[in-house]
Motif scaffolding. Structure first.
Motif, mmCIF file in Angstrom:
data_model
loop_
_atom_site.group_PDB
_atom_site.id
_atom_site.type_symbol
_atom_site.label_atom_id
_atom_site.label_comp_id
_atom_site.label_asym_id
_atom_site.label_seq_id
_atom_site.Cartn_x
_atom_site.Cartn_y
_atom_site.Cartn_z
ATOM 1 N N ALA A 1 6.566 0.953 -6.279
ATOM 2 C CA ALA A 1 5.559 1.755 -5.580
ATOM 3 C C ALA A 1 4.490 2.360 -6.488
ATOM 4 C CB ALA A 1 6.245 2.850 -4.761
ATOM 5 N N PRO A 2 4.861 2.942 -7.643
ATOM 6 C CA PRO A 2 3.824 3.571 -8.484
ATOM 7 C C PRO A 2 2.766 2.594 -8.979
ATOM 8 C CG PRO A 2 6.040 4.215 -9.191
ATOM 9 C CD PRO A 2 6.205 3.097 -8.233
ATOM 10 N N PHE A 3 3.099 1.311 -9.026
ATOM 11 C CA PHE A 3 2.164 0.305 -9.547
ATOM 12 C C PHE A 3 1.444 -0.458 -8.430
ATOM 13 C CE2 PHE A 3 6.157 0.500 -12.007
ATOM 14 C CZ PHE A 3 5.691 1.209 -13.100
ATOM 15 N N LYS A 4 1.741 -0.102 -7.188
ATOM 16 C CA LYS A 4 1.189 -0.845 -6.050
ATOM 17 C C LYS A 4 0.464 0.062 -5.061
ATOM 18 C CE LYS A 4 2.953 -4.921 -7.116
ATOM 19 N NZ LYS A 4 2.137 -6.127 -7.319
ATOM 20 N N GLU A 5 -0.079 1.169 -5.536
ATOM 21 C CA GLU A 5 -0.707 2.130 -4.625
ATOM 22 C C GLU A 5 -1.838 1.504 -3.812
ATOM 23 O OE1 GLU A 5 -0.451 5.778 -3.625
ATOM 24 O OE2 GLU A 5 1.430 4.701 -3.871
ATOM 25 N N GLU A 6 -2.532 0.507 -4.396
ATOM 26 C CA GLU A 6 -3.636 -0.109 -3.662
ATOM 27 C C GLU A 6 -3.139 -0.897 -2.449
ATOM 28 O OE1 GLU A 6 -2.378 -3.175 -6.743
ATOM 29 O OE2 GLU A 6 -2.479 -0.991 -6.528
ATOM 30 N N LEU A 7 -1.815 -1.194 -2.421
ATOM 31 C CA LEU A 7 -1.231 -1.924 -1.294
ATOM 32 C C LEU A 7 -0.482 -1.000 -0.332
ATOM 33 C CD1 LEU A 7 0.059 -5.104 -3.163
ATOM 34 C CD2 LEU A 7 -1.702 -5.034 -1.406
ATOM 35 N N ASN A 8 -0.636 0.315 -0.527
ATOM 36 C CA ASN A 8 0.018 1.294 0.361
ATOM 37 C C ASN A 8 1.523 1.022 0.498
ATOM 38 O OD1 ASN A 8 -2.412 2.742 1.041
ATOM 39 N ND2 ASN A 8 -2.967 1.019 2.355
ATOM 40 N N GLY B 1 3.974 9.636 -8.149
ATOM 41 C CA GLY B 1 2.557 9.321 -7.971
ATOM 42 C C GLY B 1 2.241 8.712 -6.624
ATOM 43 N N SER B 2 3.253 8.537 -5.779
ATOM 44 C CA SER B 2 3.067 7.970 -4.437
ATOM 45 C C SER B 2 3.669 8.921 -3.409
ATOM 46 C CB SER B 2 3.739 6.592 -4.358
ATOM 47 O OG SER B 2 3.555 6.007 -3.097
ATOM 48 N N PRO B 3 3.025 10.061 -3.168
ATOM 49 C CA PRO B 3 3.615 11.083 -2.296
ATOM 50 C C PRO B 3 3.885 10.601 -0.864
ATOM 51 C CG PRO B 3 1.305 11.584 -2.767
ATOM 52 C CD PRO B 3 1.708 10.483 -3.693
ATOM 53 N N LYS B 4 3.086 9.667 -0.367
ATOM 54 C CA LYS B 4 3.348 9.155 0.985
ATOM 55 C C LYS B 4 4.671 8.413 1.048
ATOM 56 C CE LYS B 4 -1.457 8.783 2.570
ATOM 57 N NZ LYS B 4 -2.517 7.880 3.058
ATOM 58 N N THR B 5 5.010 7.712 -0.046
ATOM 59 C CA THR B 5 6.308 7.032 -0.110
ATOM 60 C C THR B 5 7.437 8.053 -0.078
ATOM 61 O OG1 THR B 5 5.365 5.180 -1.356
ATOM 62 C CG2 THR B 5 7.751 5.492 -1.502
#
Length: 435
Positions: free
Chosen positions: A306-313, A343-347
């Protein structure tokens, strides 16, 4: 290759300074090589017709290239660029085919050039297909080039059709009886593996129409579907891989095949946070709780990446897996998840809301770096405020409803006669705060 054939050594840095008109005025391998590289048909006819150059000559071309070399630590260097001589074997036919010089190629074939001669590591047909020169490939096939011939690396011409531009080459090869199920020597990959890995849906359609085996496994026990799912990591390529996977599944691809590490296509798609692929696989009964040799589920895979794929939500992939019945993360491991996905609070929000109640501790606060806390202060402020408070009644009702629907949340909740915003709430749509 004929043992009596002489090898001609050429210094590329020298011959590249010879112009077309200059080349024709001089005999010898340097001039012959130059007219071939430039596609100079007139010069070629002079070299072969008048100077009697051998159309099956073997060139050994030398060029200077910079090469990175590791050096001993005692020298205080981790590596060094050094100038090295590179040598490559080639032939007149390979040169013409690789550059797409159809007229030169035809002249060479008419003068007796052998279409199936392998020079260096490939034939002229390999060179034509590798560079997507369909007219050259067609000409070679008409003159008897073998579409099943392998390079020294064990690849057929069909394996080398790995770009969208090579589609016509692939059609020609199959027309001339290339083996659509021929396996490469080292990795035992079929041509279908290759085009699936490159997201080429037109090629995929073509190969399946010609009888490609949709569930062939390579040396790693990976199917073409798994190859496609593993390769769909760039945002701009998602649609291409989705089309490939749709075609493969329509033709009977096993969505629950596992490779030598017991990773399924869903594991690979989840690791790439490829939402549409994950949804496609789940709609076709992929096992949402499959476990690989490392003990990881598809949900664990997307959390790790997830931290490396933020552009893919990535939170959308997490949300989808949970709505299809994925087992949740063990509560005691949540601080580790928080540290990984800070770094991915939505996750984090989607995962946190999948529990009825999970105890927020001081360890959680320590897991979030200060800079990320400040960057996402409203969310983390609301999360850590629950350290001394129970979840809201509204959340507890959501949990009760989701528990009732179990692994059918994705199907049943959208059918409920309730406002759209409430359906989104039940399906764990993130709001930026928890309460």
């Amino acid at each position: 290759m004929d043992a009596q054939r002489s090898q001609i050594f050429l210094d590329f840095e020298k011959i590249q300074h010879l112009g077309p008109s200059h080349s024709v005025k001089h005999r010898g391998p340097e001039a012959f090589h130059q007219v071939l590289v430039q596609g100079d048909l007139r010069g070629l006819k002079v070299m072969v017709g008048e100077y009697r150059e051998d159309v099956n000559l073997v060139f050994e071309v030398c060029s200077k290239e910079m090469e990175w070399q590791a050096k001993p630590l005692a020298l205080g260097l981790s590596g060094l660029w050094s100038l090295e001589y590179k040598q490559e074997l080639t032939s007149p036919l390979c040169i013409a085919a690789s550059h797409g010089y159809t007229d030169c190629l035809q002249y060479l074939l008419q003068r007796g050039a052998r279409p199936n001669m392998v020079v260096g590591n490939k034939s002229a047909l390999h060179a034509a297909c590798e560079n997507a020169h369909a007219d050259c490939a067609e000409l070679l096939l008409e003159y008897g080039a073998n579409p099943k011939l392998l390079t020294e690396e064990g690849l057929s011409s069909l394996h080398l059709c790995d770009t969208a531009q090579s589609f016509r080459c692939a059609k020609l090869l199959l027309k001339y009886r290339a083996d659509v199920n021929q396996l490469s020597e080292e990795y035992q990959e079929s041509p279908l593996h290759v085009v699936a890995r490159h997201g080429l849906h037109n090629h995929t359609h073509l190969y399946l129409r010609y009888g490609a085996s949709v569930n062939t496994l390579n040396i790693h026990q990976e199917s073409p579907l798994a190859s496609a799912c593993a390769s769909a990591w760039r945002p701009e390529d998602q649609e291409d891989y989705l089309q490939v996977c749709k075609v493969l599944i329509t033709h009977g691809a096993n969505v629950n095949s596992i490779d030598h590490e017991k990773r399924s296509p869903l594991h690979k798609a989840s690791k790439n946070a490829s939402l549409q692929l994950v949804q496609l696989l789940l709609r076709h009964k992929a096992d949402v709780n499959a476990i690989d040799y490392n003990g990881c589920s598809p949900l664990a895979n997307v959390i790790q990446t997830a931290p490396f794929k933020e552009e893919l939500n990535p939170h959308c992939t997490v949300q989808t897996l949970l709505n299809y019945g994925s087992r949740k993360v063990w509560p005691a491991a949540f601080p580790k998840v928080l540290k990984t996905c800070a770094g991915s609070p939505k996750t984090i929000e989607v995962l946190f809301n999948s529990y009825q109640q999970i105890h927020v501790t001081e360890e959680w606060m320590e897991a979030v770096p200060e800079e990320l806390f400040q960057l996402h202060r409203p969310f983390y402020g609301s999360l850590f405020a629950l350290a001394s408070s129970p979840r809201s009644l509204q959340h507890l009702c959501r949990f009760a409803a989701r528990k009732l629907f179990d692994n059918q949340c994705h199907t049943l909740i959208p059918r409920l006669p309730i406002p759209k915003c409430l359906r989104g709430y039940l399906l764990l749509e993130p709001e930026g705060l928890v309460y």
